[in-house]
Design an enzyme around this catalytic site. Structure first.
Site, short mmCIF file in Angstrom:
data_model
loop_
_atom_site.label_atom_id
_atom_site.label_comp_id
_atom_site.label_asym_id
_atom_site.label_seq_id
_atom_site.Cartn_x
_atom_site.Cartn_y
_atom_site.Cartn_z
N CYS A 1 0.86 -1.18 0.00
CA CYS A 1 0.00 0.00 0.00
C CYS A 1 0.90 1.23 0.00
CB CYS A 1 -0.91 0.00 1.22
SG CYS A 1 -1.88 1.51 1.43
N HIS B 1 -7.34 -4.63 0.74
CA HIS B 1 -6.81 -3.65 1.68
C HIS B 1 -7.08 -2.22 1.20
CE1 HIS B 1 -3.95 -1.57 4.32
NE2 HIS B 1 -3.55 -0.93 3.23
N CYS C 1 19.60 8.91 6.99
CA CYS C 1 19.34 8.08 5.81
C CYS C 1 18.47 8.89 4.86
CB CYS C 1 18.64 6.79 6.21
SG CYS C 1 18.23 5.73 4.82
N ILE C 2 18.73 8.80 3.56
CA ILE C 2 17.97 9.56 2.58
C ILE C 2 17.73 8.68 1.36
CG2 ILE C 2 20.07 10.59 1.59
CD1 ILE C 2 18.39 13.13 1.09
N THR D 1 15.39 8.64 -2.51
CA THR D 1 14.38 9.03 -3.50
C THR D 1 13.88 7.76 -4.16
OG1 THR D 1 15.58 11.11 -3.92
CG2 THR D 1 13.92 10.45 -5.52
N GLY E 1 15.07 15.83 -9.90
CA GLY E 1 15.33 16.95 -9.01
C GLY E 1 14.82 16.78 -7.59
N TYR E 2 14.15 15.67 -7.30
CA TYR E 2 13.59 15.49 -5.96
C TYR E 2 14.67 15.20 -4.92
CZ TYR E 2 8.96 15.38 -8.10
OH TYR E 2 7.80 15.71 -8.77
N LYS F 1 17.68 16.42 -4.77
CA LYS F 1 18.27 17.70 -4.38
C LYS F 1 17.31 18.49 -3.50
CE LYS F 1 21.12 19.08 -7.33
NZ LYS F 1 21.79 19.56 -8.55
N GLU G 1 25.14 11.79 7.69
CA GLU G 1 25.84 10.71 8.38
C GLU G 1 26.51 9.81 7.36
OE1 GLU G 1 24.67 6.98 11.34
OE2 GLU G 1 23.42 8.78 11.29
N SER H 1 25.56 6.21 0.45
CA SER H 1 25.47 5.30 -0.69
C SER H 1 26.08 5.96 -1.92
CB SER H 1 24.00 4.94 -0.96
OG SER H 1 23.27 6.09 -1.35
#
Length: 504
Positions: free
Chosen positions: A262, A278, A368-369, A371, A379-380, A382, A402, A406
């Site tokens: 979901c 669901h 942690c990041i 997209t 561009g998301y 950035k 941190e 990656s």
């Protein structure tokens, strides 16, 4: 009489020893002569010595060849999924067997011997690179920014190799590729020859081998299951996404190979039917927590890992499918999660997120990041990075992500830092620039600023001082790209409605 007895004793084979002490038939005879007793003692000592040597040899396994590692670490009941493959060999050339497509030589249109030969060539090249790097260690990192002669020669060599690329594929090569695709389909890798230069193709092969080696290490350490016990694809909203890495979902879900999720509450399910049921009952249309930013159809929600534990755990498991270095899965309570969404008539769709510690001792503004793959290169990423530094500015702190980052995260951050510095230098009208002032203005850590300036060759050492050079050519190039790109994917500070949280 005595002589015949001694001869008989020497010719007869000794009986098998019993107990702890060796014996022979001659030991049963009782002789009153000292010579017979002496011979019996000598034979006893000889037999005892031979037996002790045999026992020592039986326990000493040093003469045996060492058992190969794959006998202990591989499950021989598993088989490579590639049709016609016997699971022998490995793409890296360093293992005897494989059980996945990533390590299959046949899938990559190679033989096991060819993979071993390529591995040997890579090892030699690695040794040469190590030797050349040692020769360059004497060059000071800040005093000598210009490329060395070796680097210039290598650059010319690469340029020449890329010029040798065939401009177009002839009819014979097209027919060969078409026959290969028609006869083998998706069970083999497409023929890659003549698509690009030999140099770039070899780089791609090296990257494949390195990725396969990393997966093999994860499998041997138990972080990746053998065979097909790994999620290959997920159905997420209107997208079907191929996964990149292993994520520790429960085994009953991981062995299915495909998960249905979901996109609003991030609950994972086993089948399309369960997902459909669901979605008919799910009341969520956006992430939980507070909406702290909105500009157009872009929103950011702040989610507390302590208040919304299940959602944050599911978000971490989802992120691990696309991140290599992520280790946080279940202990989410000390973290805040900032989920960026894009809204339409059906709800707020997850674009990406970043997490940060509520109380970071080292002032990390991102733990942690990610997209989501369907929103990458738009561009998301950035925007997420810019938003994390906007929060640091509101907190009046200097932030930094941190480590380790990656591969994609490192590329995104370096691009962002470069853009921030060039924008600052474009707007700067003074004569003297202080790295401390840049850090306070942009909330970027001074260490990240210095590394970015060095990569742009804008930091020089002259007369005992480090000088920042304002390279107008780089600034003009950035300004031209900025004008062409427009302001559609930017963060507007005035749209932020947020107060830094106090305590935990």
């Amino acid at each position: 009489m005595n002589g015949s007895n001694r001869s008989a004793r020497r010719d007869a084979p000794p009986a098998p020893p019993t107990g702890n002490a060796p014996s022979s038939e001659s030991d049963l005879e009782v002789s009153s002569h000292s010579n017979d007793l002496l011979v019996s003692q000598e034979e006893d000592e000889r037999l005892a010595k031979e037996l002790s040597l045999k026992e020592a040899a039986a326990h000493d396994l040093s003469h045996r060849p060492k058992r190969r590692r794959f006998h202990e670490s591989y499950n021989f009941n598993m088989k490579c999924p590639t049709p016609g493959c016997n699971s022998l060999g490995h793409l890296t050339g360093r293992h005897e067997r494989h059980f996945s497509i990533s390590g299959c030589p046949l899938y990559h249109n190679l033989s096991a011997d060819e993979c071993k030969g390529k591995a040997s060539t890579r090892d030699k090249q690695a040794e040469e690179r190590t030797l050349s790097h040692r020769q360059d260690e004497n060059r000071h990192s800040t005093r000598s920014q210009a490329p060395s002669d070796r680097q210039l020669r290598y650059k010319e060599k690469v340029t020449e190799l890329r010029r040798k690329r065939t401009p177009s594929i002839n009819k014979e090569q097209k027919d060969k590729q078409g026959d290969h695709r028609q006869s083998l389909g998706s069970s083999r890798e497409p023929l890659l020859e003549n698509i690009t230069s030999d140099y770039d193709l070899e780089l791609f092969r090296k990257a494949q081998a390195r990725a396969s080696e990393d997966l093999e290490k994860l499998r041997l350490s138990g972080q990746v299951s053998e065979g097909n016990n790994m999620i290959k694809t997920i159905v997420f909203g209107r997208y079907e996404l191929d996964t990149w890495y292993h994520s520790p979902y429960p085994e009953e879900y991981a062995r299915l190979g495909r998960l249905y999720m979901c996109e609003f509450c991030l609950k994972y399910m086993k089948s399309q039917t369960i997902l459909r049921r669901h979605m008919a009952k799910c009341v969520w249309k956006h992430p939980p927590g507070d909406e702290i930013y909105r500009k157009g159809n872009i929103s950011v929600f702040e989610v507390d890992g302590k208040k919304n534990k299940i959602y944050c755990q599911n978000l971490c498991l989802l992120a691990k499918l696309f991140l290599d270095h992520k280790t946080l899965y279940y202990d989410v309570e000390p973290f805040l999660f900032y989920a960026m969404t894009e809204s339409d008539s059906t709800g707020c769709h997850l674009v990406g997120y970043f997490s940060k510690e509520k109380n970071s001792f080292l002032n990390y503004n991102v733990s942690c990041i990610l997209t989501m793959p369907q929103y990458m290169r738009q561009g998301y990423g950035k925007m997420l990075i810019d938003f994390s530094y906007l929060l640091s500015k509101v907190e009046e702190k200097v932030g930094s992500p941190e480590r380790p980052l990656s591969d994609l995260g490192l590329i995104s951050y370096r691009s962002y830092w470069k853009e921030v510095l060039l924008r600052y230098l474009h707007d700067f009208q003074g004569k003297e620039i202080s790295i401390k002032e840049i850090s306070q203005e942009t909330a970027v850590n001074p260490v990240d600023i210095v590394s970015t300036l060095q990569s742009l060759q804008m930091l020089k050492y002259w007369k005992g001082k480090h000088l920042v050079l304002k390279r107008q050519d780089l600034i003009d190039d950035w300004k031209a790209r900025e004008t062409k790109r427009g302001n559609s994917k930017t963060i507007e500070p005035k749209a932020l409605k947020w107060t830094p949280p106090k305590g935990t």
